[in-house]
Structure formats: C-alpha cells, structure tokens
Design a protein around this motif. Sequence first.
Motif, PDB file in Angstrom:
ATOM      1  N   LEU A 277       0.839  -1.190   0.000  1.00 27.60           N
ATOM      2  CA  LEU A 277       0.000   0.000   0.000  1.00 27.60           C
ATOM      3  C   LEU A 277       0.876   1.242   0.000  1.00 27.60           C
ATOM      4  CD1 LEU A 277      -2.893   1.089   0.173  1.00 27.60           C
ATOM      5  CD2 LEU A 277      -2.660   1.087   2.659  1.00 27.60           C
ATOM      6  N   GLY A 278       0.567   2.170  -0.899  1.00 26.94           N
ATOM      7  CA  GLY A 278       1.337   3.399  -0.989  1.00 26.94           C
ATOM      8  C   GLY A 278       2.508   3.331  -1.935  1.00 26.94           C
ATOM      9  N   GLU A 279       2.728   2.163  -2.568  1.00 26.08           N
ATOM     10  CA  GLU A 279       3.829   2.008  -3.514  1.00 26.08           C
ATOM     11  C   GLU A 279       3.296   1.388  -4.802  1.00 26.08           C
ATOM     12  OE1 GLU A 279       6.905  -0.368  -1.814  1.00 26.08           O
ATOM     13  OE2 GLU A 279       6.989   0.788   0.061  1.00 26.08           O
ATOM     14  N   PRO A 280       3.811   1.812  -5.968  1.00 25.15           N
ATOM     15  CA  PRO A 280       3.401   1.160  -7.220  1.00 25.15           C
ATOM     16  C   PRO A 280       3.849  -0.300  -7.222  1.00 25.15           C
ATOM     17  CG  PRO A 280       4.561   3.233  -7.642  1.00 25.15           C
ATOM     18  CD  PRO A 280       4.756   2.917  -6.196  1.00 25.15           C
ATOM     19  N   SER A 281       3.000  -1.168  -7.748  1.00 27.35           N
ATOM     20  CA  SER A 281       3.355  -2.580  -7.850  1.00 27.35           C
ATOM     21  C   SER A 281       4.099  -2.828  -9.163  1.00 27.35           C
ATOM     22  CB  SER A 281       2.109  -3.453  -7.804  1.00 27.35           C
ATOM     23  OG  SER A 281       2.420  -4.802  -8.089  1.00 27.35           O
ATOM     24  N   THR A 282       5.199  -3.575  -9.086  1.00 23.84           N
ATOM     25  CA  THR A 282       5.957  -3.935 -10.288  1.00 23.84           C
ATOM     26  C   THR A 282       5.540  -5.296 -10.828  1.00 23.84           C
ATOM     27  OG1 THR A 282       7.734  -4.902  -8.945  1.00 23.84           O
ATOM     28  CG2 THR A 282       7.946  -2.571  -9.544  1.00 23.84           C
ATOM     29  N   ALA A 283       4.574  -5.948 -10.167  1.00 26.14           N
ATOM     30  CA  ALA A 283       4.123  -7.268 -10.613  1.00 26.14           C
ATOM     31  C   ALA A 283       3.365  -7.152 -11.933  1.00 26.14           C
ATOM     32  CB  ALA A 283       3.244  -7.911  -9.551  1.00 26.14           C
ATOM     33  N   SER A 284       3.382  -8.217 -12.702  1.00 28.47           N
ATOM     34  CA  SER A 284       2.738  -8.225 -14.011  1.00 28.47           C
ATOM     35  C   SER A 284       1.224  -8.337 -13.884  1.00 28.47           C
ATOM     36  CB  SER A 284       3.250  -9.420 -14.826  1.00 28.47           C
ATOM     37  OG  SER A 284       2.787 -10.638 -14.238  1.00 28.47           O
ATOM     38  N   PRO A 285       0.483  -7.933 -14.930  1.00 24.70           N
ATOM     39  CA  PRO A 285      -0.968  -8.161 -14.922  1.00 24.70           C
ATOM     40  C   PRO A 285      -1.320  -9.628 -14.706  1.00 24.70           C
ATOM     41  CG  PRO A 285      -0.385  -6.631 -16.677  1.00 24.70           C
ATOM     42  CD  PRO A 285       0.912  -7.154 -16.118  1.00 24.70           C
ATOM     43  N   ALA A 286      -0.483 -10.532 -15.256  1.00 24.43           N
ATOM     44  CA  ALA A 286      -0.745 -11.967 -15.086  1.00 24.43           C
ATOM     45  C   ALA A 286      -0.637 -12.378 -13.619  1.00 24.43           C
ATOM     46  CB  ALA A 286       0.223 -12.780 -15.938  1.00 24.43           C
ATOM     47  N   ALA A 287       0.290 -11.771 -12.882  1.00 28.26           N
ATOM     48  CA  ALA A 287       0.426 -12.084 -11.455  1.00 28.26           C
ATOM     49  C   ALA A 287      -0.802 -11.615 -10.692  1.00 28.26           C
ATOM     50  CB  ALA A 287       1.691 -11.443 -10.897  1.00 28.26           C
ATOM     51  N   TRP A 288      -1.297 -10.421 -11.016  1.00 25.04           N
ATOM     52  CA  TRP A 288      -2.512  -9.935 -10.365  1.00 25.04           C
ATOM     53  C   TRP A 288      -3.706 -10.827 -10.706  1.00 25.04           C
ATOM     54  CZ3 TRP A 288      -3.296  -5.981  -6.887  1.00 25.04           C
ATOM     55  CH2 TRP A 288      -2.194  -5.168  -6.614  1.00 25.04           C
TER      56      TRP A 288
ATOM     57  N   VAL B 117      -8.807   4.824   9.477  1.00 23.11           N
ATOM     58  CA  VAL B 117      -7.906   5.975   9.593  1.00 23.11           C
ATOM     59  C   VAL B 117      -7.579   6.307  11.044  1.00 23.11           C
ATOM     60  CG1 VAL B 117      -7.764   8.482   9.282  1.00 23.11           C
ATOM     61  CG2 VAL B 117      -8.439   7.031   7.364  1.00 23.11           C
ATOM     62  N   ARG B 118      -8.580   6.411  11.884  1.00 21.92           N
ATOM     63  CA  ARG B 118      -8.328   6.823  13.278  1.00 21.92           C
ATOM     64  C   ARG B 118      -7.481   5.772  14.005  1.00 21.92           C
ATOM     65  NH1 ARG B 118     -11.169   6.480  18.225  1.00 21.92           N
ATOM     66  NH2 ARG B 118     -12.773   5.248  17.173  1.00 21.92           N
ATOM     67  N   TRP B 119      -7.796   4.490  13.793  1.00 28.25           N
ATOM     68  CA  TRP B 119      -7.011   3.422  14.430  1.00 28.25           C
ATOM     69  C   TRP B 119      -5.553   3.503  13.977  1.00 28.25           C
ATOM     70  CZ3 TRP B 119      -3.774  -0.521  13.188  1.00 28.25           C
ATOM     71  CH2 TRP B 119      -3.528  -1.493  14.168  1.00 28.25           C
ATOM     72  N   LEU B 120      -5.337   3.704  12.687  1.00 30.31           N
ATOM     73  CA  LEU B 120      -3.976   3.790  12.164  1.00 30.31           C
ATOM     74  C   LEU B 120      -3.215   4.954  12.795  1.00 30.31           C
ATOM     75  CD1 LEU B 120      -4.801   3.068   8.425  1.00 30.31           C
ATOM     76  CD2 LEU B 120      -3.459   1.581   9.919  1.00 30.31           C
ATOM     77  N   VAL B 121      -3.856   6.110  12.854  1.00 33.02           N
ATOM     78  CA  VAL B 121      -3.214   7.286  13.441  1.00 33.02           C
ATOM     79  C   VAL B 121      -2.865   7.027  14.902  1.00 33.02           C
ATOM     80  CG1 VAL B 121      -3.586   9.687  14.113  1.00 33.02           C
ATOM     81  CG2 VAL B 121      -4.263   8.920  11.827  1.00 33.02           C
ATOM     82  N   GLU B 122      -3.799   6.441  15.646  1.00 34.15           N
ATOM     83  CA  GLU B 122      -3.579   6.211  17.076  1.00 34.15           C
ATOM     84  C   GLU B 122      -2.524   5.153  17.351  1.00 34.15           C
ATOM     85  OE1 GLU B 122      -7.453   5.324  18.569  1.00 34.15           O
ATOM     86  OE2 GLU B 122      -8.099   7.434  18.602  1.00 34.15           O
ATOM     87  N   HIS B 123      -2.248   4.280  16.369  1.00 35.78           N
ATOM     88  CA  HIS B 123      -1.256   3.223  16.560  1.00 35.78           C
ATOM     89  C   HIS B 123       0.052   3.501  15.825  1.00 35.78           C
ATOM     90  CE1 HIS B 123      -4.821   1.117  18.063  1.00 35.78           C
ATOM     91  NE2 HIS B 123      -3.999   0.275  18.640  1.00 35.78           N
ATOM     92  N   GLY B 124       0.263   4.737  15.414  1.00 39.08           N
ATOM     93  CA  GLY B 124       1.548   5.138  14.868  1.00 39.08           C
ATOM     94  C   GLY B 124       1.762   4.868  13.398  1.00 39.08           C
ATOM     95  N   PHE B 125       0.686   4.574  12.660  1.00 36.03           N
ATOM     96  CA  PHE B 125       0.810   4.352  11.219  1.00 36.03           C
ATOM     97  C   PHE B 125       0.387   5.627  10.472  1.00 36.03           C
ATOM     98  CE2 PHE B 125       0.004   0.173  13.116  1.00 36.03           C
ATOM     99  CZ  PHE B 125       1.068  -0.551  12.610  1.00 36.03           C
ATOM    100  N   ASP B 126       0.868   5.773   9.260  1.00 40.88           N
ATOM    101  CA  ASP B 126       0.621   7.009   8.507  1.00 40.88           C
ATOM    102  C   ASP B 126      -0.436   6.779   7.436  1.00 40.88           C
ATOM    103  OD1 ASP B 126       0.660   9.469   7.371  1.00 40.88           O
ATOM    104  OD2 ASP B 126       2.743   9.403   6.690  1.00 40.88           O
ATOM    105  N   ALA B 127      -1.696   6.999   7.802  1.00 43.78           N
ATOM    106  CA  ALA B 127      -2.789   6.856   6.848  1.00 43.78           C
ATOM    107  C   ALA B 127      -2.801   7.980   5.819  1.00 43.78           C
ATOM    108  CB  ALA B 127      -4.127   6.835   7.595  1.00 43.78           C
TER     109      ALA B 127
ATOM    110  N   GLY C  11      -0.888   7.514  -1.514  1.00 41.10           N
ATOM    111  CA  GLY C  11      -1.416   6.229  -1.949  1.00 41.10           C
ATOM    112  C   GLY C  11      -2.105   5.424  -0.876  1.00 41.10           C
ATOM    113  N   CYS C  12      -2.129   5.930   0.354  1.00 40.93           N
ATOM    114  CA  CYS C  12      -2.721   5.177   1.465  1.00 40.93           C
ATOM    115  C   CYS C  12      -4.169   5.605   1.705  1.00 40.93           C
ATOM    116  CB  CYS C  12      -1.855   5.324   2.707  1.00 40.93           C
ATOM    117  SG  CYS C  12      -0.238   4.525   2.527  1.00 40.93           S
ATOM    118  N   GLU C  13      -4.703   5.278   2.885  1.00 36.19           N
ATOM    119  CA  GLU C  13      -6.139   5.362   3.117  1.00 36.19           C
ATOM    120  C   GLU C  13      -6.749   6.737   2.834  1.00 36.19           C
ATOM    121  OE1 GLU C  13      -4.837   1.696   5.168  1.00 36.19           O
ATOM    122  OE2 GLU C  13      -4.028   3.728   4.980  1.00 36.19           O
ATOM    123  N   VAL C  14      -6.093   7.806   3.260  1.00 34.28           N
ATOM    124  CA  VAL C  14      -6.688   9.138   3.044  1.00 34.28           C
ATOM    125  C   VAL C  14      -6.688   9.477   1.557  1.00 34.28           C
ATOM    126  CG1 VAL C  14      -6.473  11.600   3.545  1.00 34.28           C
ATOM    127  CG2 VAL C  14      -6.087   9.917   5.370  1.00 34.28           C
ATOM    128  N   ASP C  15      -5.672   9.084   0.823  1.00 29.03           N
ATOM    129  CA  ASP C  15      -5.677   9.288  -0.626  1.00 29.03           C
ATOM    130  C   ASP C  15      -6.791   8.479  -1.283  1.00 29.03           C
ATOM    131  OD1 ASP C  15      -3.757  11.195  -0.870  1.00 29.03           O
ATOM    132  OD2 ASP C  15      -2.237   9.899  -1.774  1.00 29.03           O
TER     133      ASP C  15
END
Length: 248
Positions: free
Chosen positions: A70-81, A224-234, A238-242
């Motif tokens: 999450l938050g990063e472009p995937s380099t995997a092929s369409p076939a892998a998805w 979002v709120r749980w992530l913020v309260e537990h030290g993650f960057d929502a 590319g993450c939840e707020v986006d």
Amino acid sequence: MDEVKVVVAHSERATLRVGDVFLKVDADQARIDVEVEAMALAPVPTPEVLWRKPSVLAIAALPGTALGRLGEPSTASPAAWAAAGAAIRKLHEAPLPPWPGRRRRDPDELAAELDGECELLVTNGILPADLVARNRQVAEAAIRPWTPVFTHGDLQVDHVFVDGDEVTGIIDWSEAGRGDALFDLATFTLGHEEHLDDVIAGYGTDVELDVVHAWWSLRSLLGVRWLVEHGFDAFAPGCEVDVLRSRM
C-alpha cells in the motif's frame, strides 16, 4: 547470526523475522488459533507452521515476494494480479469454515459503527467534513445483505506472495472466517485501483464494482483513526486518506 527484524508491531500484536522464520506474538490467543486452522483448511498455498506455543506462532517464510505494498506502485505483471484473483476465487468457493468470522456484522450494526466513526473523524479534526460525508455516501452500497463465503478477512496486497506470475502463498489468516467476498477483493485492491480489472479477470465472475468501491471507502473510514492512534501514517501518498480523496 541472523538479526531480528520487526515486521510490524503495535499494542495488540507483533511480527518478528529471524532469518527464514517469522514469529507472530499475539495478545489474543484466539487469533493464533484461527490462523492455524484457517491455513489448514484454505485451498490455496499458505506458509508452513513450524511450531506454536501460547501467544506465539512460528511460520516459515514463503518463496517469492509480496505482490505489492500500500502506498507504492506494484511492479508485478498483470498476469500475477490475475493469478491472485484466481486464488481468491478458489478460496471463496471452498466450504465455509466452522467459525463465523471476527468481522461478521449485520448491516444495521455496520452502519451504526460507520456513523459513529465518521462523527469522530470530523469532531476530532482528523478529516474534513466534506471528505467524510462523500465517502459515507459511497460506502452505503457495501451495507447490504450478502452470502457468506470463506474469506481471508485481511487480504492486504502485501499478504499475497508471488514468484513471477505464480502465487506462492498467502499469509496472515488471523481474521479469516465467513465473510463478504467483495470485502476481500476490495481490501486486496485498496490503493491499487489500476489493477482491479486484472484481479477480476482472474477471479472469473461478475463483480459488483460499486460495492468494491464502497468497501474502499468504508474500510478507509473505519481504519484511519485506528492507524493514526497506533503510529501508522494513513496520510502517506497512496494510502487510506488518498483512497478517500479519490472518491471526491
């Protein structure tokens, strides 16, 4: 000597890696019990369980790499998805597990939880009111009766491992149980909307896209709120707020 790497850690659980062994430490023994049983029942590749003791589960590393993050472009092929989509369909067609699932909630209960969370997001100044209101509207399509299937329950994209175009395994089964198939598909494609068509092609059946979109909004609003309260960057790109902003 292999060093100890902290994969993820918060007040509820932690995952450590030592060489090719992952140690999952969980304050809730029931989650470990579910994880072991789900991996035994799931008709898809899963990690080998090396040993288990109260509050700790040791599993072997999977070959290959995570399909994406999450938050990063995937380099995997369409076939892998597409291969991942086929694996998810195989899981959803398997016999139901004997337990109900930790995330099973009726529509009224889910709507009430969502409304309460939306109010907190606005009153606590975490998100602007118009962003919350628009996504609450989108999320409505996910609040409906559904036929339960065998779901992973937390099918984040980095929980699926591939080697080339082949799925080598799926990890982190502690939330598995009877659930909504479209919740799994939405969780898997959250933040990777560009790969949804590939996943659906592999899944091989009609999918209600408005419900997948609704689950993107609903899951993000609830998280979002749980992530913020537990030290993650929502709020990271590319993450939840986006994801929420993309619905505007």
